[in-house]
Design a protein around this motif. Structure first.
Motif, PDB file in Angstrom:
ATOM      1  N   GLU A 169      -1.187  -4.706   0.762  1.00  0.00           N
ATOM      2  CA  GLU A 169      -1.122  -5.146   2.165  1.00  0.00           C
ATOM      3  C   GLU A 169       0.159  -4.637   2.834  1.00  0.00           C
ATOM      4  O   GLU A 169       0.143  -4.120   3.959  1.00  0.00           O
ATOM      5  N   ALA A 170       1.279  -4.777   2.126  1.00  0.00           N
ATOM      6  CA  ALA A 170       2.558  -4.311   2.669  1.00  0.00           C
ATOM      7  C   ALA A 170       2.591  -2.792   2.770  1.00  0.00           C
ATOM      8  O   ALA A 170       3.069  -2.226   3.772  1.00  0.00           O
ATOM      9  N   VAL A 171       2.078  -2.108   1.739  1.00  0.00           N
ATOM     10  CA  VAL A 171       2.069  -0.636   1.750  1.00  0.00           C
ATOM     11  C   VAL A 171       1.293  -0.119   2.962  1.00  0.00           C
ATOM     12  O   VAL A 171       1.747   0.768   3.682  1.00  0.00           O
ATOM     13  N   LYS A 172       0.127  -0.691   3.211  1.00  0.00           N
ATOM     14  CA  LYS A 172      -0.693  -0.243   4.345  1.00  0.00           C
ATOM     15  C   LYS A 172       0.009  -0.510   5.684  1.00  0.00           C
ATOM     16  O   LYS A 172      -0.065   0.304   6.610  1.00  0.00           O
ATOM     17  N   ALA A 173       0.698  -1.638   5.775  1.00  0.00           N
ATOM     18  CA  ALA A 173       1.432  -1.959   7.003  1.00  0.00           C
ATOM     19  C   ALA A 173       2.538  -0.948   7.262  1.00  0.00           C
ATOM     20  O   ALA A 173       2.742  -0.495   8.399  1.00  0.00           O
ATOM     21  N   TYR A 174       3.244  -0.569   6.193  1.00  0.00           N
ATOM     22  CA  TYR A 174       4.325   0.410   6.351  1.00  0.00           C
ATOM     23  C   TYR A 174       3.780   1.811   6.617  1.00  0.00           C
ATOM     24  O   TYR A 174       4.408   2.609   7.313  1.00  0.00           O
ATOM     25  N   GLU A 175       2.617   2.127   6.050  1.00  0.00           N
ATOM     26  CA  GLU A 175       1.993   3.419   6.352  1.00  0.00           C
ATOM     27  C   GLU A 175       1.648   3.512   7.838  1.00  0.00           C
ATOM     28  O   GLU A 175       1.830   4.545   8.468  1.00  0.00           O
ATOM     29  N   LEU A 176       1.166   2.420   8.394  1.00  0.00           N
ATOM     30  CA  LEU A 176       0.858   2.395   9.826  1.00  0.00           C
ATOM     31  C   LEU A 176       2.131   2.520  10.651  1.00  0.00           C
ATOM     32  O   LEU A 176       2.182   3.257  11.639  1.00  0.00           O
ATOM     33  N   GLN A 177       3.186   1.832  10.208  1.00  0.00           N
ATOM     34  CA  GLN A 177       4.441   1.838  10.961  1.00  0.00           C
ATOM     35  C   GLN A 177       5.150   3.196  10.895  1.00  0.00           C
ATOM     36  O   GLN A 177       5.609   3.713  11.915  1.00  0.00           O
ATOM     37  N   PHE A 178       5.222   3.778   9.691  1.00  0.00           N
ATOM     38  CA  PHE A 178       6.049   4.973   9.521  1.00  0.00           C
ATOM     39  C   PHE A 178       5.269   6.286   9.531  1.00  0.00           C
ATOM     40  O   PHE A 178       5.749   7.298  10.026  1.00  0.00           O
ATOM     41  N   ASP A 179       4.075   6.288   8.948  1.00  0.00           N
ATOM     42  CA  ASP A 179       3.270   7.518   8.922  1.00  0.00           C
ATOM     43  C   ASP A 179       2.181   7.522   9.987  1.00  0.00           C
ATOM     44  O   ASP A 179       1.404   8.484  10.080  1.00  0.00           O
TER      45      ASP A 179
END
Length: 388
Positions: free
Chosen positions: A7-17
């Motif tokens: 869940e956190a990984v996907k959130a950061y992928e949306l934010q940064f990538d």
């Protein structure tokens, strides 16, 4: 990431990538399809590079050191064992570094690592560059995940629902990736080295071609705004010629804007003697060192701190980055004073063995007893005494 996993990984992928991902892993059919999209000339180039990397790293293999009888009846030896689970980080932000897949994956395969996990950032559509997928097939990478940056390092260090936890993380990255690697290495996982923004030092004299020197400096400057390039010379004439040549060449570089930012962090240093150049170089401990001087072999012998050394007028740093066979994952920011670049040993651990016969313990026992008793570790002494 440690608390919330995928869940956190996907959130950061949306934010940064800037990409919304449903699944983090690249499925086998997408890996096969992507590899087929690589143009034939690039495939041939990757195959040649892979062959040279395989030759150079394969020659480093030394599984077992000979048995040594250190005392009568006392035999010791050492065996190299592959690290079972390794994680590879391959940058893909401003440029997809598919050759890094070969540089990390091929030594892992030679070493015999059982599980090789690769994380690399996806593009805006959530895809991985086909050349990265093809290189991963050549290097026999086990699984590929569409994760970049610090979140990729965290996922491999702690494990998530999708990403397995690994025992050691490899690969270069920007300052955030480097910081993440150093943080997780404090208690959770081993890392290869602190390998951050790239750098090169060129040592040149009047025998050098200013066009070559400028090209070498720009080839490193284009990596990113936080890269650093250094020209060290005893020739003011060469320094001025290289400055002029940089301005001529930079207008033709597609990544000129990044290169110009890197040049703001960079310097041309004119010193008086070769001795001063050697002293400065060993203090700076460059990731890449290019020696474009008439006496480059003499200077090379005096270098004690550098990641990788490129000798002579016809050995650009680009050659080591891609195809000579040496590894391009190297220590930066002065860490070459104590760290090596990635090599076959990076993927192995050494286990020592010893075997003592009855005669051997009789011969060595008193020595062990005296040492243990003097250190006030009487149970240590007793483990020998009961055998005697």
């Amino acid at each position: 990431v440690k608390s919330l996993g995928d869940e956190a990984v996907k959130a950061y992928e949306l934010q940064f990538d800037k990409v919304a991902l449903t699944d983090l892993e690249v499925p086998p059919e997408d890996r096969a399809r992507g590899a087929k999209q690589v143009p034939e000339p690039l495939k041939r180039a990757l195959l040649i590079a892979a062959s040279n990397i395989l030759k150079f790293h394969g020659a480093q293999r030394q599984d077992t050191l000979p048995c040594v009888e250190t005392a009568e009846g006392v035999v010791c030896w050492q065996k190299a064992v592959p690290i079972e689970k390794v994680g590879l980080y391959v940058p893909g932000g401003t440029a997809p570094l598919f050759t890094t897949v070969l540089m990390l994956g091929i030594p892992a395969a030679i070493a015999g690592c059982k599980e090789v996990i690769l994380c690399t950032p996806p593009d805006a559509e959530g895809n991985i560059h086909p050349a990265i997928l093809f290189a991963a097939e050549l290097a026999r990478v086990s699984r590929i995940f569409k994760i970049g940056g610090s979140q990729a390092i965290a996922a491999m260090a702690y494990g998530t629902e999708s990403v397995p936890k690994v025992y050691k993380i490899f690969g270069p990255g920007n300052q955030y990736v480097t910081a993440a690697k150093q943080l997780v290495s404090l208690s959770d996982v081993a890392i290869d080295m602190p390998a951050g923004p790239s750098e090169v030092e060129v040592v040149a004299d009047d025998s050098a071609n200013p066009t070559f020197v400028a090209a070498d400096l720009l080839s490193q400057a284009e990596h990113g705004a936080d890269s650093q390039v250094l020209l060290v010379t005893t020739s003011e004439k060469l320094a001025k010629a290289v400055e002029s040549e940089i301005e001529k060449q930079i207008v033709k570089v597609p990544r000129a804007e990044l290169a110009r930012k890197a040049l703001k962090n960079s310097r041309i240093i004119v010193l008086s003697t070769a001795d001063e150049i050697v002293e400065l170089t060993n203090l700076y401990a460059p990731e890449h060192l290019i020696l474009e001087t008439a006496n480059y072999k003499t200077i090379a012998e005096r270098i004690t701190n550098a990641g990788s050394v490129f000798m002579g007028h016809y050995t650009p740093e680009s050659a080591g980055d891609y195809a000579t066979g040496t590894n391009h994952t190297l220590p930066t920011n002065g860490h070459a004073r104590a760290y090596s670049g990635v090599n076959l040993d990076s993927f192995l651990k050494k286990i020592t063995f010893q075997e003592i016969s009855q005669e051997g313990i009789r011969e060595l026992g008193t020595t062990i007893e005296v040492l243990a008793e003097t250190e006030q570790l009487m149970a240590h002494k007793n483990a020998v005494t009961v055998r005697l």
